[in-house]
Design an enzyme around this catalytic site. Structure first.
Site, PDB file in Angstrom:
ATOM      1  CE  LYS A  80      -8.442  23.476  15.316  1.00  0.00           C
ATOM      2  NZ  LYS A  80      -7.257  24.264  14.888  1.00  0.00           N
ATOM      3  CB  SER A 155      -4.446  21.570  14.042  1.00  0.00           C
ATOM      4  OG  SER A 155      -4.940  22.871  14.351  1.00  0.00           O
ATOM      5  CB  SER A 179      -4.159  25.365  12.279  1.00  0.00           C
ATOM      6  OG  SER A 179      -2.971  24.755  12.699  1.00  0.00           O
TER       7      SER A 179
END
Length: 506
Positions: A80, A155, A179
């Site tokens: 990420k 997210s 998330s």
């Protein structure tokens, strides 16, 4: 499409161990998959093909010399874009960090490299991890591989979509209010939020220091356990890191896969189901419970009355911490710098104002304003102080519930994936997607989300969440693996085999 990309990380590791494949071969297969489908999915913000292949070649050399570093040595991974990666861009999905290349690795990234996992690239995300749909990325939304017109969660939708689209066998995400777990639920993948402090946060660009946690995103529970053992453990560079060894996560997952839950008490959280939850999500949740009862588990209903205040509590604490953390992006030291129009000799404050206005998106600005207000003189005790008190009550509810049950269960998200743009202009509706996941972050307990099946209404994945007491991460792996085995047998194979989008690389 290469058969290699359909295999689990553990199966790929077995193939490397037996010589059936090489790291270069399987890394190239995933890079080819990214080239074929990521134009439609947009899971990646940056792909490091050259670096990944070099790392893969080094893994093959180590294996030939009998110097393998870990069980996953040679298995590629995606990261990420909120985690610092030396030599690779780290944007946090924001224009304000566009082009920034960190001079160091986050601890979890260093541990990936030390364990020999080639890094495919950096995945898309809501800007500074603020969102539940990955629509708030400054670089455009990620699409759900099950239906390209729908969101992949947030997210960390980029990491979840990359794994679901077979672009990566493993990925790292971060979980501040769900998330990792919520994207897992809506993409049919497995996502784990470890115990707070069980995985280092050093090098994670913080949104909310007391809530953020790095964790695995995979297609199987065993793969998550394998990746968790690589990245977990004490880190002296992180002052919140717990100085004690991880429990046996891989052993717990293998034990659970045997399908015996005799003596395990499952607590169904009354406050985390019912009104507001999609009927198909609840149906798959109940079916999952019935399967676990068939494996010998006992079910009790538990009440956690303070959970009804978790959403409001989170949206005071998180923006308050975020407003403090994002103050460092001031255009003075690194990142975007914008000179204000019509100002001959702009002051530092003028440049800061213009840069932050141009560099931050609407959702980030919204949360900074909310957090700054909650921390302001005259309102601190009324808002932030009260929220911290409710946080204590939520932790006490967890403590009481775990006296009656070994793990707690709920749907991971109230609904399946909604359409892109459907909730973009309604922040409250967007925030409600984290209704079931937020309590774990407020208390710091570990949780896993795994697919519970397809909702009848739309044929999209739903997820079930398993929570355990702090430091008992092994419990979520044992129960999760047992349920996964039963569900996979019921479905006749992995749920992702049913995904209609991107078949044949389209």
């Amino acid at each position: 499409m290469s058969d290699l990309i359909r295999k689990s990380a553990s199966d790929l590791a077995d193939g490397l161990a037996t010589g059936a494949t090489t790291s270069v071969e399987l890394t190239q297969a995933h890079l080819d998959r990214i080239a074929a489908v990521d134009g439609a999915v947009h899971a990646f913000l940056h792909v490091d093909a050259e670096g990944a292949l070099a790392q893969a070649a080094a893994a093959d050399e180590r294996r030939a010399e009998g110097a393998t570093r870990s069980a996953l040595d040679g298995v590629p991974v995606a990261v990420k874009d909120v985690l610092a990666t030396e030599g690779l861009p780290t944007t946090c999905g924001s224009k304000i960090l566009q082009g920034w290349v960190p001079p160091y690795d986050a601890t979890v990234v260093r541990r990936l490299k030390d364990a020999g996992l080639p890094i495919l690239g950096k995945t898309n995300m809501d800007e500074f991890a603020m969102g539940s749909s990955t629509e708030h990325s400054a670089y455009g939304p990620t699409h759900n591989p099950w239906d390209l017109d729908r969101i992949p969660g947030g997210s960390g939708g980029g990491s979840a979509a990359a794994v679901a689209a077979f672009e990566a066998p493993l990925a790292l995400g971060t979980d501040t209010g769900g998330s990792i777990r919520q994207p897992g639920a809506v993409t049919g993948t497995v996502g784990v939020k470890p115990t707070y402090g069980g995985v280092s946060r050093y090098g994670l660009v913080a949104m909310a220091n007391s809530l953020d946690q790095v964790g695995p995103v995979t297609r199987t529970v065993l793969d998550s356990a394998l990746l968790h053992e690589v990245i977990g453990g004490h880190d002296p560079l992180d002052s919140t890191s717990i100085d004690r060894p991880l429990p046996g996560l891989v052993a717990a997952a293998r034990q659970g896969a045997a399908g015996d839950l005799s003596g395990v008490r499952l607590g169904v959280v009354k406050e985390l189901s019912g009104e507001g939850y999609q009927a198909g999500v609840l149906a798959r949740f109940q079916e999952s419970i019935d399967l676990m009862v068939g494996l010998g588990a006992e079910v009790v209903e538990v009440e956690c009355p303070s959970f009804v205040h978790a959403l409001a509590t989170y949206y005071l604490i998180m923006p308050s911490e975020a407003s403090s953390n994002l103050a460092k992006f001031d255009a003075m030291r690194y990142g975007l710098r914008v000179l204000p129009d019509g100002v001959d000799s702009p002051s530092a404050e003028d440049v800061m104002r213009a840069s932050r206005d141009a560099g931050f998106g609407d959702e980030v600005k919204r949360r900074i304003i909310l957090g700054t207000y909650a921390l302001s003189s005259g309102y601190y005790d009324a808002f932030y102080g009260q929220a911290q008190k409710v946080r204590t009550l939520i932790t006490r509810d967890f403590d009481a519930a775990f006296e009656r049950a070994d793990v707690l269960l709920s749907p991971t998200a109230p609904t399946t994936a909604f359409k892109l743009g459907e909730k973009l202009d309604d922040p409250i509706a967007m925030y409600l997607n984290d209704l079931a996941t937020i309590p774990a972050n407020l208390s710091g307990v570990p949780g896993i989300s795994l697919p519970s099946g397809l909702a009848d209404e739309d044929g999209l994945p739903a997820g079930i969440q398993v929570l355990a007491p702090a430091l008992a991460d092994d419990r979520v792996y044992r129960v999760g693996a047992a349920l996964e085995t039963a569900l996979t047998e019921k479905w006749g194979g992995p749920l992702l085999d049913r995904a209609p989008a991107l078949e044949g690389g389209q």
